[in-house]
Design an enzyme around this catalytic site. Structure first.
Site, PDB file in Angstrom:
ATOM      1  N   TYR A  37       0.848  -1.193   0.000  1.00 52.41           N
ATOM      2  CA  TYR A  37       0.000   0.000   0.000  1.00 52.41           C
ATOM      3  C   TYR A  37       0.886   1.245   0.000  1.00 52.41           C
ATOM      4  O   TYR A  37       1.635   1.487   0.948  1.00 52.41           O
ATOM      5  CB  TYR A  37      -0.915   0.044   1.225  1.00 52.41           C
ATOM      6  N   HIS A 105       0.119 -12.079   1.622  1.00 51.55           N
ATOM      7  CA  HIS A 105      -0.901 -11.319   0.889  1.00 51.55           C
ATOM      8  C   HIS A 105      -1.513 -12.130  -0.258  1.00 51.55           C
ATOM      9  O   HIS A 105      -2.702 -11.994  -0.555  1.00 51.55           O
ATOM     10  CB  HIS A 105      -0.281 -10.028   0.346  1.00 51.55           C
ATOM     11  N   SER A 184     -12.853  -5.517   1.559  1.00 49.18           N
ATOM     12  CA  SER A 184     -13.870  -4.932   0.662  1.00 49.18           C
ATOM     13  C   SER A 184     -15.279  -5.344   1.070  1.00 49.18           C
ATOM     14  O   SER A 184     -16.082  -5.753   0.212  1.00 49.18           O
ATOM     15  CB  SER A 184     -13.594  -5.330  -0.800  1.00 49.18           C
ATOM     16  N   LEU A 186     -17.676  -3.568   1.728  1.00 49.60           N
ATOM     17  CA  LEU A 186     -18.643  -2.637   1.138  1.00 49.60           C
ATOM     18  C   LEU A 186     -18.502  -2.568  -0.383  1.00 49.60           C
ATOM     19  O   LEU A 186     -18.967  -1.620  -1.021  1.00 49.60           O
ATOM     20  CB  LEU A 186     -18.481  -1.246   1.751  1.00 49.60           C
ATOM     21  N   ARG A 188     -16.043  -1.898  -2.300  1.00 48.06           N
ATOM     22  CA  ARG A 188     -15.299  -0.719  -2.752  1.00 48.06           C
ATOM     23  C   ARG A 188     -16.239   0.458  -3.001  1.00 48.06           C
ATOM     24  O   ARG A 188     -16.100   1.194  -3.971  1.00 48.06           O
ATOM     25  CB  ARG A 188     -14.483  -1.044  -4.001  1.00 48.06           C
ATOM     26  N   PHE A 190     -19.520   0.273  -3.592  1.00 52.25           N
ATOM     27  CA  PHE A 190     -20.731  -0.075  -4.324  1.00 52.25           C
ATOM     28  C   PHE A 190     -21.884  -0.388  -3.381  1.00 52.25           C
ATOM     29  O   PHE A 190     -23.016   0.066  -3.585  1.00 52.25           O
ATOM     30  CB  PHE A 190     -20.449  -1.280  -5.219  1.00 52.25           C
ATOM     31  N   ALA A 192     -22.286   0.572  -0.359  1.00 53.30           N
ATOM     32  CA  ALA A 192     -22.626   1.720   0.477  1.00 53.30           C
ATOM     33  C   ALA A 192     -23.435   2.758  -0.284  1.00 53.30           C
ATOM     34  O   ALA A 192     -23.871   3.761   0.296  1.00 53.30           O
ATOM     35  CB  ALA A 192     -21.361   2.358   1.039  1.00 53.30           C
TER      36      ALA A 192
END
Length: 312
Positions: A37, A105, A184, A186, A188, A190, A192
């Site tokens: 990140y 990961h 994810s 939510l 990304r 969508f 929400a």
């Protein structure tokens, strides 16, 4: 346990640090990041928080993706030398002497998972890592890893519209006594209600990497998740809150602890997400949310080998 996933988005460092402090002030006790990140910058940001508040939080980070997480050239790497190298680099960036939860990961297809987890176990014995986790593993990979060293958590995508892990991975985790950390949750944004056809630029990476965001899939998917708004209105909650409450309910249904990690850049969103733990959904509302995935069009990843569903 309250959770906050530090965002990989490019944001002002001062504002991001303020959001982290606000999250901890609000009761968040678990921070989730990764070496990829911000090419290490996100871990450095978390390290600034830890300088003042190390005793208040549990920190998870990850290794195993080389290149750019959001680009076509990303790859997985899990050889022993790389495991040990990455852990030391993360410890330096986080400015701490121990990683509470260290994830692989992505499994490296060229390296047996036993070798990777064996190297991670060396870090536990050295006192550099407390617990081990795996991301996007299949049930079989999880079992093989557990034969080498105890696994504390599995992190994979799981949400109202991404339910493939329920077929094999979630039951295996429940059987083995392993916690599940959905990323994810939510969709990304969508689920929400913050994503519309007009809000996605043509160069948005979601369109490139995730087929369900393609133009030909968007209308069906917008219609599919419209039911979340109806449930939210009936429950007196936001769409994000009912989506998170659904996941917590699924954890109870499968008999394993579920701790969703939610990315955000804004303190107000942190407070909204935390309030989801108080949302109670009726069986009818849970059933309505259950049916949404059946109407979703498009897979959750362009490269199905990158996620567990493509290797099950």
């Amino acid at each position: 346990m309250s959770v906050y996933r530090t965002s990989e988005a490019q944001v002002d460092a001062k504002a991001a640090l303020a959001t982290l402090h606000a999250a901890v002030d609000a009761g968040v006790t678990f921070l989730d990041t990764a070496d990829v990140y911000g090419h290490g910058g996100n871990e450095q940001l978390v390290g600034r928080l830890l300088a003042d508040r190390r005793g208040e939080v549990t920190v998870a980070t990850k290794f195993g993706i080389t290149g750019d997480l959001m680009a076509r050239r990303r790859q997985a790497r899990g050889d022993r030398a790389y495991v040990l190298e990455c852990a030391d680099a993360s410890l330096t960036r986080l400015a701490t002497d121990r990683i509470d939860l260290y994830y692989l990961h992505r499994p490296d297809p060229a390296v047996p998972i036993e070798e990777t987890v064996g190297a991670m176990a060396e870090l536990v014995r050295a006192g550099k890592v407390a617990h081990l986790g795996l991301c996007e593993v299949t049930a079989a990979e999880l079992r093989r890893a557990c034969a080498v060293h105890p696994i504390a958590a599995v992190q994979s995508e799981w949400s109202v519209w991404s339910r493939d892990v329920e077929a094999n991975v979630v039951p295996a985790a429940a059987e083995l006594g392993i916690g599940f950390v959905p990323y994810s949750p939510l969709g990304r944004g969508f689920l929400a209600g913050t994503v519309t056809a007009s809000s996605l630029d043509q160069d948005d990476l979601r369109r490139t990497l995730m087929p369900r965001y393609h133009d030909h899939n968007l209308p069906a998917n917008l219609a599919a998740v419209a039911g979340i708004a109806a449930v939210a209105a009936a429950a007196g909650a936001t769409q994000a809150q009912v989506s998170l409450a659904w996941l917590i309910g699924k954890g109870a249904e499968f008999g394993l602890p579920v701790v969703p990690v939610v990315s955000t850049r804004f303190p107000a969103r942190v407070a909204e997400n935390l309030a989801s733990v108080a949302v109670r959904l009726s069986p009818e509302q849970l059933g309505a949310l259950d049916r949404i995935a059946d109407a979703v069009s498009g897979s959750r990843s362009r490269d199905l080998q990158w996620v567990s569903a493509g290797r099950e």
